[in-house]
Motif scaffolding. Structure first.
Motif, short mmCIF file in Angstrom:
data_model
loop_
_atom_site.label_atom_id
_atom_site.label_comp_id
_atom_site.label_asym_id
_atom_site.label_seq_id
_atom_site.Cartn_x
_atom_site.Cartn_y
_atom_site.Cartn_z
N LEU A 45 -4.97 -1.25 -33.69
CA LEU A 45 -5.03 0.10 -33.14
C LEU A 45 -4.36 0.14 -31.77
O LEU A 45 -4.70 -0.64 -30.88
CB LEU A 45 -6.48 0.54 -33.01
CG LEU A 45 -7.24 0.72 -34.31
CD1 LEU A 45 -8.74 0.83 -34.05
CD2 LEU A 45 -6.75 1.94 -35.05
N SER A 46 -3.42 1.06 -31.61
CA SER A 46 -2.77 1.27 -30.32
C SER A 46 -3.62 2.23 -29.48
O SER A 46 -4.57 2.84 -29.97
CB SER A 46 -1.38 1.87 -30.53
OG SER A 46 -1.50 3.19 -31.04
N LYS A 47 -3.26 2.39 -28.22
CA LYS A 47 -3.97 3.31 -27.35
C LYS A 47 -3.89 4.73 -27.91
O LYS A 47 -4.87 5.47 -27.89
CB LYS A 47 -3.40 3.26 -25.93
CG LYS A 47 -4.16 4.12 -24.95
CD LYS A 47 -3.61 3.98 -23.55
CE LYS A 47 -4.30 4.93 -22.60
NZ LYS A 47 -3.72 4.88 -21.27
N HIS A 48 -2.74 5.10 -28.42
CA HIS A 48 -2.55 6.44 -29.01
C HIS A 48 -3.46 6.62 -30.23
O HIS A 48 -4.10 7.67 -30.38
CB HIS A 48 -1.08 6.64 -29.39
CG HIS A 48 -0.82 7.95 -30.05
ND1 HIS A 48 -0.80 9.13 -29.36
CD2 HIS A 48 -0.58 8.26 -31.34
CE1 HIS A 48 -0.56 10.12 -30.20
NE2 HIS A 48 -0.42 9.62 -31.41
N GLU A 49 -3.53 5.62 -31.09
CA GLU A 49 -4.39 5.69 -32.27
C GLU A 49 -5.87 5.74 -31.86
O GLU A 49 -6.66 6.47 -32.46
CB GLU A 49 -4.13 4.50 -33.20
CG GLU A 49 -2.75 4.57 -33.85
CD GLU A 49 -2.32 3.27 -34.51
OE1 GLU A 49 -1.51 3.34 -35.46
OE2 GLU A 49 -2.78 2.18 -34.08
N LEU A 50 -6.23 4.98 -30.83
CA LEU A 50 -7.61 5.03 -30.32
C LEU A 50 -7.94 6.41 -29.75
O LEU A 50 -9.03 6.93 -29.96
CB LEU A 50 -7.81 3.98 -29.22
CG LEU A 50 -7.96 2.54 -29.68
CD1 LEU A 50 -8.00 1.62 -28.47
CD2 LEU A 50 -9.21 2.37 -30.51
N ARG A 51 -6.98 7.00 -29.03
CA ARG A 51 -7.19 8.33 -28.48
C ARG A 51 -7.49 9.33 -29.59
O ARG A 51 -8.42 10.13 -29.50
CB ARG A 51 -5.97 8.79 -27.69
CG ARG A 51 -6.24 10.08 -26.90
CD ARG A 51 -4.99 10.70 -26.35
NE ARG A 51 -4.13 11.27 -27.35
CZ ARG A 51 -4.41 12.36 -28.09
NH1 ARG A 51 -5.55 12.98 -27.96
NH2 ARG A 51 -3.56 12.83 -28.97
N ASN A 52 -6.73 9.25 -30.68
CA ASN A 52 -6.95 10.15 -31.81
C ASN A 52 -8.32 9.90 -32.45
O ASN A 52 -9.00 10.85 -32.86
CB ASN A 52 -5.85 10.00 -32.85
CG ASN A 52 -4.52 10.52 -32.35
OD1 ASN A 52 -4.47 11.34 -31.43
ND2 ASN A 52 -3.44 10.06 -32.94
N ALA A 53 -8.72 8.64 -32.54
CA ALA A 53 -10.03 8.31 -33.11
C ALA A 53 -11.16 8.87 -32.25
O ALA A 53 -12.10 9.48 -32.78
CB ALA A 53 -10.17 6.80 -33.27
N PHE A 54 -11.06 8.68 -30.93
CA PHE A 54 -12.10 9.21 -30.05
C PHE A 54 -12.11 10.73 -30.06
O PHE A 54 -13.18 11.34 -29.97
CB PHE A 54 -11.94 8.67 -28.63
CG PHE A 54 -12.51 7.30 -28.45
CD1 PHE A 54 -13.88 7.10 -28.47
CD2 PHE A 54 -11.69 6.21 -28.27
CE1 PHE A 54 -14.43 5.84 -28.32
CE2 PHE A 54 -12.22 4.93 -28.12
CZ PHE A 54 -13.60 4.75 -28.14
N ALA A 55 -10.95 11.36 -30.19
CA ALA A 55 -10.90 12.82 -30.30
C ALA A 55 -11.63 13.27 -31.56
O ALA A 55 -12.38 14.26 -31.53
CB ALA A 55 -9.46 13.30 -30.30
N SER A 56 -11.47 12.55 -32.66
CA SER A 56 -12.14 12.92 -33.90
C SER A 56 -13.65 12.73 -33.80
O SER A 56 -14.41 13.38 -34.50
CB SER A 56 -11.60 12.11 -35.08
OG SER A 56 -12.17 10.83 -35.12
N LEU A 57 -14.10 11.84 -32.91
CA LEU A 57 -15.52 11.63 -32.68
C LEU A 57 -16.11 12.67 -31.73
O LEU A 57 -17.29 12.66 -31.44
CB LEU A 57 -15.78 10.23 -32.12
CG LEU A 57 -15.56 9.08 -33.09
CD1 LEU A 57 -15.66 7.74 -32.36
CD2 LEU A 57 -16.57 9.14 -34.22
N GLY A 58 -15.25 13.56 -31.22
CA GLY A 58 -15.73 14.64 -30.37
C GLY A 58 -15.72 14.33 -28.88
O GLY A 58 -16.34 15.04 -28.10
N SER A 59 -15.03 13.28 -28.47
CA SER A 59 -14.98 12.93 -27.05
C SER A 59 -14.31 14.05 -26.27
O SER A 59 -13.29 14.59 -26.69
CB SER A 59 -14.20 11.63 -26.86
OG SER A 59 -14.04 11.36 -25.49
#
Length: 101
Positions: A45-59
């Motif tokens: 997971l890249s930083k960009h992919e992590l950002r998208n994952a955290f966004a999907s978690l509602g961060s």
């Protein structure tokens, strides 16, 4: 939608601090959520992919959470979260206390 909640102290080891309607979310499900965001399918997971994952978690601050998660879990310093490092990332996510409503 996700929100921060306290979790019961007597959860089985196979579960995480993330809760959903009907009970706790298994760690394997949380891991699958993050793996789904490996959009280039390179196994990390890249930083960009992590950002998208955290966004999907509602961060509310997915960019900051991604940076922080990467800093916490990227043990070899290559700028990516590998499968081996994913467990450390999950511990960070659990500490943040994301839960579903």
């Amino acid at each position: 939608m996700f929100s921060i909640k306290d979790t019961p102290k007597n959860l089985p080891a196979s579960t995480c601090r993330c809760l959903r309607k009907g009970g706790p979310v298994p760690v394997t499900e949380l891991k699958a959520i993050f793996k789904r965001f490996d959009t280039d399918k390179d196994g990390r997971l890249s930083k960009h992919e992590l950002r998208n994952a955290f966004a999907s978690l509602g961060s509310r601050q997915p960019g900051w959470r991604a940076w922080r998660g990467l800093k916490q879990a990227d043990r070899n310093g290559d700028g990516y979260i590998s499968d081996e490092e994913l467990e450390v990332l999950l511990q960070y996510v659990l500490k943040c206390g994301y839960t579903t409503k």
